[in-house]
Design a protein around this motif. Structure first.
Motif, mmCIF file in Angstrom:
data_model
loop_
_atom_site.group_PDB
_atom_site.id
_atom_site.type_symbol
_atom_site.label_atom_id
_atom_site.label_comp_id
_atom_site.label_asym_id
_atom_site.label_seq_id
_atom_site.Cartn_x
_atom_site.Cartn_y
_atom_site.Cartn_z
ATOM 1 N N MET A 201 -28.447 33.799 46.659
ATOM 2 C CA MET A 201 -28.236 35.246 46.782
ATOM 3 C C MET A 201 -27.013 35.469 47.657
ATOM 4 O O MET A 201 -26.848 34.813 48.689
ATOM 5 C CB MET A 201 -29.454 35.910 47.426
ATOM 6 N N LEU A 202 -26.175 36.387 47.196
ATOM 7 C CA LEU A 202 -25.031 36.834 47.991
ATOM 8 C C LEU A 202 -25.346 38.230 48.487
ATOM 9 O O LEU A 202 -25.733 39.093 47.688
ATOM 10 C CB LEU A 202 -23.771 36.846 47.111
ATOM 11 N N THR A 203 -25.204 38.473 49.803
ATOM 12 C CA THR A 203 -25.365 39.832 50.318
ATOM 13 C C THR A 203 -24.054 40.263 50.967
ATOM 14 O O THR A 203 -23.265 39.435 51.417
ATOM 15 C CB THR A 203 -26.507 39.951 51.358
ATOM 16 N N GLY A 204 -23.840 41.578 50.997
ATOM 17 C CA GLY A 204 -22.617 42.098 51.592
ATOM 18 C C GLY A 204 -22.414 43.546 51.200
ATOM 19 O O GLY A 204 -23.280 44.148 50.559
ATOM 20 N N PRO A 205 -21.258 44.118 51.571
ATOM 21 C CA PRO A 205 -20.955 45.506 51.221
ATOM 22 C C PRO A 205 -20.962 45.698 49.696
ATOM 23 O O PRO A 205 -20.595 44.786 48.950
ATOM 24 C CB PRO A 205 -19.545 45.705 51.784
ATOM 25 N N ALA A 206 -21.368 46.884 49.246
ATOM 26 C CA ALA A 206 -21.550 47.151 47.819
ATOM 27 C C ALA A 206 -20.301 46.819 46.993
ATOM 28 O O ALA A 206 -20.397 46.259 45.898
ATOM 29 C CB ALA A 206 -21.953 48.609 47.628
ATOM 30 N N GLN A 207 -19.135 47.142 47.542
ATOM 31 C CA GLN A 207 -17.895 46.917 46.789
ATOM 32 C C GLN A 207 -17.643 45.427 46.535
ATOM 33 O O GLN A 207 -17.261 45.037 45.435
ATOM 34 C CB GLN A 207 -16.735 47.495 47.594
ATOM 35 N N LEU A 208 -17.888 44.618 47.566
ATOM 36 C CA LEU A 208 -17.723 43.169 47.416
ATOM 37 C C LEU A 208 -18.730 42.635 46.402
ATOM 38 O O LEU A 208 -18.399 41.787 45.564
ATOM 39 C CB LEU A 208 -17.933 42.457 48.759
ATOM 40 N N ILE A 209 -19.962 43.134 46.479
ATOM 41 C CA ILE A 209 -21.011 42.650 45.574
ATOM 42 C C ILE A 209 -20.648 42.968 44.124
ATOM 43 O O ILE A 209 -20.848 42.135 43.228
ATOM 44 C CB ILE A 209 -22.380 43.276 45.963
ATOM 45 N N GLU A 210 -20.076 44.124 43.869
ATOM 46 C CA GLU A 210 -19.708 44.467 42.491
ATOM 47 C C GLU A 210 -18.583 43.579 41.970
ATOM 48 O O GLU A 210 -18.587 43.146 40.824
ATOM 49 C CB GLU A 210 -19.367 45.956 42.377
ATOM 50 N N ARG A 211 -17.608 43.272 42.846
ATOM 51 C CA ARG A 211 -16.528 42.355 42.456
ATOM 52 C C ARG A 211 -17.100 40.956 42.189
ATOM 53 O O ARG A 211 -16.754 40.304 41.199
ATOM 54 C CB ARG A 211 -15.487 42.303 43.578
ATOM 55 N N ALA A 212 -18.023 40.524 43.051
ATOM 56 C CA ALA A 212 -18.642 39.214 42.895
ATOM 57 C C ALA A 212 -19.487 39.169 41.614
ATOM 58 O O ALA A 212 -19.553 38.143 40.937
ATOM 59 C CB ALA A 212 -19.506 38.896 44.119
ATOM 60 N N ARG A 213 -20.115 40.292 41.269
ATOM 61 C CA ARG A 213 -20.951 40.342 40.063
ATOM 62 C C ARG A 213 -20.086 40.069 38.818
ATOM 63 O O ARG A 213 -20.489 39.312 37.927
ATOM 64 C CB ARG A 213 -21.637 41.717 39.958
ATOM 65 N N THR A 214 -18.918 40.637 38.796
ATOM 66 C CA THR A 214 -18.014 40.395 37.667
ATOM 67 C C THR A 214 -17.578 38.922 37.641
ATOM 68 O O THR A 214 -17.614 38.271 36.593
ATOM 69 C CB THR A 214 -16.787 41.325 37.772
#
Ligand SMILES: *Cc1c(COP(=O)(O)O)cnc(C)c1O
Length: 393
Positions: A201-214
């Motif tokens: 699991m990766l946790t962090g600020p929403a913007q980073l998580i969305e970039r990581a999701r891609t």
């Protein structure tokens, strides 16, 4: 003596996980879908992070975090030599250069003083990657301050640190006081405090998580569940040369059950660690681990350190003697700079990181998992006490 071998760290699973997996198998949707979304929400709510991204390993979480933070060729990343090799591999895999550092002699975590020296010598450092070794968080106040001063990102390897806390807050929650870019990576490998078989699991600020999701799913703008459900569109866009690191609903179903048990798991881990410390701190031949004030230890691993000058046997023999008494033990970890790939590529010698090299030689991890009952714990204590008594100088 025991009549069965006490395994070092078997997974703690029961019928609840079996039933959760069976339910998903029968549901008609087995890859990334609603269970993963539920697991991500529950995990980030528990930790107190803004966002969470479930992945197929902790290593994948580290790799995707570096990619999403834009770390790549020409960049260097500071990390500890006393860790599992994948912490360092991911730095190579994004084309960056690892800069290894020595550890603090008390916690065996990345030493901020050594990090400060490395930053003076290596102006190309873009990020620091601390590992919360054994479940004891690093000195994050000092590391965040260095990161702010040198404009670095911080990627935490929290593979052992579920759940854990440092003076700034819970590991995995956004707690940098200085606006430093952050990401935190957990592992759900079979031996970890919470398991999904394999997972992360990766946790962090929403913007980073969305970039990581891609980055985590082919660089596609939308996941398969979005595309194949009723009303979903066949159209997708590829915006990055992404990886294939998504978690399945089968894994997430296990993770959700395990998450419900986590409080009980960590309570038992703390009891066992306290029992070991109570019983073994009186022995002159061993050194027990500590929890510093202001920190909450996740007790993933209980690392004993041998005083080899007060014993007539080597560390290898000590582990063999425990095994002969049917107690499984391990060593965490062989320093990365001792490994042929890193030693040869960067010309490291063992003495380059003297604390890690010295402490590694005397480390022995005792069995520690919530499935140990009081008799098992007593057997481990008896075995250590017996080996020490038989081989003391
Ligand atoms: C387990 C572990 C990892 C990797 O996690 P996986 O889920 O096995 O990929 C990374 N760092 C440390 C310190 C670990 O112990």
């Amino acid at each position: 003596m025991r009549d069965t071998f006490l395994a070092f760290a078997p997974p703690c699973l029961d019928d609840a996980e079996v039933e959760a997996v069976a339910r998903v198998l029968r549901s008609g949707w087995i890859t990334t879908g609603p269970e993963v979304a539920r697991f991500e929400s529950a995990f980030s709510a528990g930790i107190g992070s803004e966002g969470a991204l479930a992945l197929n390993s902790g290593t994948a979480a580290l790799h995707v975090a570096l990619a999403a933070l834009g770390i790549g060729p020409g960049d260097a990343v500071v990390t500890t030599t006393l860790t599992f090799c994948s912490t360092v591999h991911v730095i190579e895999q994004v084309g960056a250069r690892p800069v290894l550092c020595d550890v603090d002699p008390v916690t065996l975590n990345l030493d901020p003083r050594r990090v400060a020296e490395a930053l003076d010598r290596h102006p190309d450092v873009r990020a620091v990657l601390p590992v919360h070794l054994y479940g004891h968080p690093c000195d994050m106040p000092a590391l965040f301050e260095l990161a702010a001063r040198h404009r670095l990102a911080v990627i935490e390897d929290a593979a052992h640190a579920l759940p854990a806390a440092d003076p700034l807050g819970i590991v995995g929650a956004e707690r940098s006081p200085s606006g430093v870019p952050t990401a935190c990576c957990f592992s759900f490998y079979a031996t970890k405090n919470l398991t999904t078989g394999e997972g992360g699991m990766l946790t962090g600020p929403a913007q980073l998580i969305e970039r990581a999701r891609t980055w985590s799913l082919h660089g596609m703008s939308r996941d398969a569940y979005g595309r194949y459900e009723e009303g979903g569109s066949w159209h997708y866009e590829v915006t990055l040369p992404g990886f294939k690191y998504n978690m399945t609903d089968l894994q997430a179903a296990i993770g959700l059950v395990q998450l419900g048990k986590l409080d009980g798991f960590v309570r038992r881990r703390r009891e066992i660690a306290a029992a070991y410390t109570r019983a073994l701190s009186g022995l002159d031949q061993v050194q027990v681990p500590v929890q510093l004030d202001g920190y909450e230890h996740a007790w993933h691993i209980y690392p004993l350190r041998l005083h080899l000058d007060r014993l007539r046997i080597s560390r290898a023999r000590f582990i063999a003697e425990l095994s002969a008494r049917r107690i499984g033990a391990g060593v965490h970890f062989i320093p990365v700079h001792h490994q042929p790939y890193y030693r040869d590529r960067y010309g490291y010698a063992p003495g380059d990181f003297p604390v890690a090299a010295r402490e590694y030689e005397r480390l022995v991890s005792l069995p520690l998992h919530p499935g140990l009952d009081d008799d098992d714990v007593a057997d481990v204590i008896d075995a250590v006490t017996d080996v020490v008594a038989a081989h003391r100088r």
